[in-house]
Design an enzyme around this catalytic site. Structure first.
Site, PDB file in Angstrom:
ATOM      1  N   SER A 126      37.355  40.858  38.187  1.00 34.35           N
ATOM      2  CA  SER A 126      37.983  39.937  38.070  1.00 34.35           C
ATOM      3  C   SER A 126      38.935  38.987  37.055  1.00 34.35           C
ATOM      4  CB  SER A 126      36.767  38.978  37.394  1.00 34.35           C
ATOM      5  OG  SER A 126      35.773  39.734  36.488  1.00 34.35           O
ATOM      6  N   THR A 170      35.708  34.664  34.593  1.00 36.49           N
ATOM      7  CA  THR A 170      36.902  34.354  34.480  1.00 36.49           C
ATOM      8  C   THR A 170      37.254  34.892  32.488  1.00 36.49           C
ATOM      9  OG1 THR A 170      37.112  32.393  35.633  1.00 36.49           O
ATOM     10  CG2 THR A 170      38.133  32.817  33.430  1.00 36.49           C
ATOM     11  N   THR A 229      41.728  34.746  35.094  1.00 33.67           N
ATOM     12  CA  THR A 229      40.742  34.566  36.645  1.00 33.67           C
ATOM     13  C   THR A 229      41.704  35.337  37.264  1.00 33.67           C
ATOM     14  OG1 THR A 229      39.022  34.545  37.734  1.00 33.67           O
ATOM     15  CG2 THR A 229      41.062  32.913  37.293  1.00 33.67           C
ATOM     16  N   ARG A 233      44.537  28.767  46.922  1.00 33.40           N
ATOM     17  CA  ARG A 233      43.143  28.634  46.265  1.00 33.40           C
ATOM     18  C   ARG A 233      43.465  28.357  44.549  1.00 33.40           C
ATOM     19  NH1 ARG A 233      38.727  29.491  42.484  1.00 33.40           N
ATOM     20  NH2 ARG A 233      37.357  28.377  42.989  1.00 33.40           N
ATOM     21  N   GLY A 259      41.167  27.548  41.050  1.00 35.47           N
ATOM     22  CA  GLY A 259      40.251  27.133  40.665  1.00 35.47           C
ATOM     23  C   GLY A 259      40.593  26.908  38.792  1.00 35.47           C
ATOM     24  N   THR A 277      33.824  29.008  32.442  1.00 30.97           N
ATOM     25  CA  THR A 277      33.636  29.887  33.418  1.00 30.97           C
ATOM     26  C   THR A 277      32.458  30.074  34.835  1.00 30.97           C
ATOM     27  OG1 THR A 277      33.074  32.719  33.814  1.00 30.97           O
ATOM     28  CG2 THR A 277      31.995  32.245  32.748  1.00 30.97           C
ATOM     29  N   GLY A 278      32.283  30.230  35.711  1.00 35.01           N
ATOM     30  CA  GLY A 278      31.402  29.679  37.306  1.00 35.01           C
ATOM     31  C   GLY A 278      32.662  29.451  38.385  1.00 35.01           C
TER      32      GLY A 278
HETATM   33  C1  SD4 Z   1      37.187  29.755  39.342  1.00 33.52           C
HETATM   34  N1  SD4 Z   1      36.409  30.502  37.452  1.00 33.52           N
HETATM   35  O1  SD4 Z   1      38.597  30.608  40.009  1.00 33.52           O
HETATM   36  C2  SD4 Z   1      36.758  30.935  38.112  1.00 33.52           C
HETATM   37  C3  SD4 Z   1      35.764  32.219  38.633  1.00 33.52           C
HETATM   38  C4  SD4 Z   1      35.831  32.664  37.953  1.00 33.52           C
HETATM   39  O2  SD4 Z   1      33.840  32.366  35.428  1.00 33.52           O
HETATM   40  O3  SD4 Z   1      35.332  33.441  37.756  1.00 33.52           O
HETATM   41  N2  SD4 Z   1      35.125  32.328  36.716  1.00 33.52           N
HETATM   42  O4  SD4 Z   1      37.026  29.152  40.082  1.00 33.52           O
END
Ligand code: SD4
Length: 304
Positions: A47, A162, A180, A190, A192, A212-213
């Protein structure tokens, strides 16, 4: 006085490396960058970095940002390809240009200038197999190119991890960083929350936070900036994450899959999430070794 906090259990790599920098009287900014680089180096982490999941077309596209709270400077890169250390490229944007965010061809050019460009990126074997399966499942459909179909396929692919890291150094300077590969099999281009200042990260002289999320939700709420704003108003990091996550949850819109870590200038830390089992790692002078915390239930809050 120094303290460092990072997201997820692989955050231990960031914390251990960053702690070495901090305990040698290094800056919070150096600690955050060095810590995140360590996670980017680990190709088994899918990730973050070039070992990450690719976009829907099989290309790894990376997002990263870094912010120095003591000067309110930030640098960020988004959807960059063939870059070994996006966190370092983000720092180069901050320190070597008059801009905050660089994407596309310009980011590639900068990566070449600073020796961060990688000619060929090969997907990790397990990642490649998963992606091929995913691709097959799409092409079995009658309309493989329809956006609607792609979105449906994507909605089942919420994989988020992330690396977010916040540190405070001996001199009380606070820095935050993120890196990330974004959502697994995301649409090409895309971006984030992670490289968006205020959403994925924020730091000032009172505190720092990273999120994160699900980036689409984090961006709508500008989560990191809100948390640091509460800290600036006088709340501790713990109170700040609690107030903001509770407010967003009560509001009832776009609250799923969010988590945030924060650190304040009194070296107190906090974390909160809207999903179960969020993990983060902390190291400070008062701890013997880096400690991993798990929020067993959503909306649990931790402080020290
Ligand atoms: C995103 N927030 O690109 C990031 C993804 C991620 O932990 O891994 N968050 O949406």
């Amino acid at each position: 006085m120094p303290t460092i906090i990072a997201t997820w259990n692989f955050g231990i790599k960031a914390v251990e490396t960053g702690w070495k920098v901090l305990s040698n009287e290094g800056s919070a900014l150096d600690a955050v960058e060095a810590g995140i680089r360590e996670v980017e180096n680990d190709l088994s982490i899918h990730s973050v970095g070039l070992g990450g999941y690719p976009n829907i077309e099989g290309v790894v596209e990376l997002d990263a940002a870094i912010m120095d709270g003591s000067t309110l400077s930030a640098g960020s890169v988004a959807a960059v390809r063939n870059v070994r250390h996006p966190i370092t490229l983000a720092r180069k944007v901050m320190e070597n240009t008059s801009h905050v965010m660089i994407v596309g061809e310009g980011a590639t050019k900068l990566a070449k200038i600073f020796g961060l460009y990688v000619e060929e990126v090969k997907l990790q074997q397990d990642v490649k197999l998963e992606w091929e399966k995913f691709k097959e499942s799409l092409s079995l459909s009658s309309k493989p190119n329809s956006l609607e179909l792609l979105s449906k396929a994507l909605s089942k692919q919420i994989v988020h991890d992330t690396i977010g890291c916040v540190a405070i150094d001996k001199f009380g300077r606070i820095a935050a960083g993120t890196s990330t590969s974004g959502l697994k099999f995301k649409l090409t281009g895309r971006v984030g929350d992670s490289p968006i200042v205020g959403s994925g990260l924020f730091a000032n002289s009172f505190g720092g936070a990273t999120a994160t999320g699900l980036g689409e939700n984090i961006m709508i709420h500008n989560l990191s900036r809100l948390v640091v704003e509460r800290i600036s108003e006088g709340l501790s990091a713990r109170e700040a994450v609690k107030v903001e996550i509770e407010r967003i949850t009560k509001n009832g819109k776009r609250f799923n899959e969010l988590a945030v870590i924060a650190l304040d200038k009194n070296e107190l830390f906090g974390a909160a999430s809207t999903f179960d089992k969020f993990e983060f790692v902390v190291m400070s002078d008062s701890m013997k070794r880096p400690t991993t915390f798990k929020l067993e239930r959503k909306h649990t809050f931790v402080a020290f």
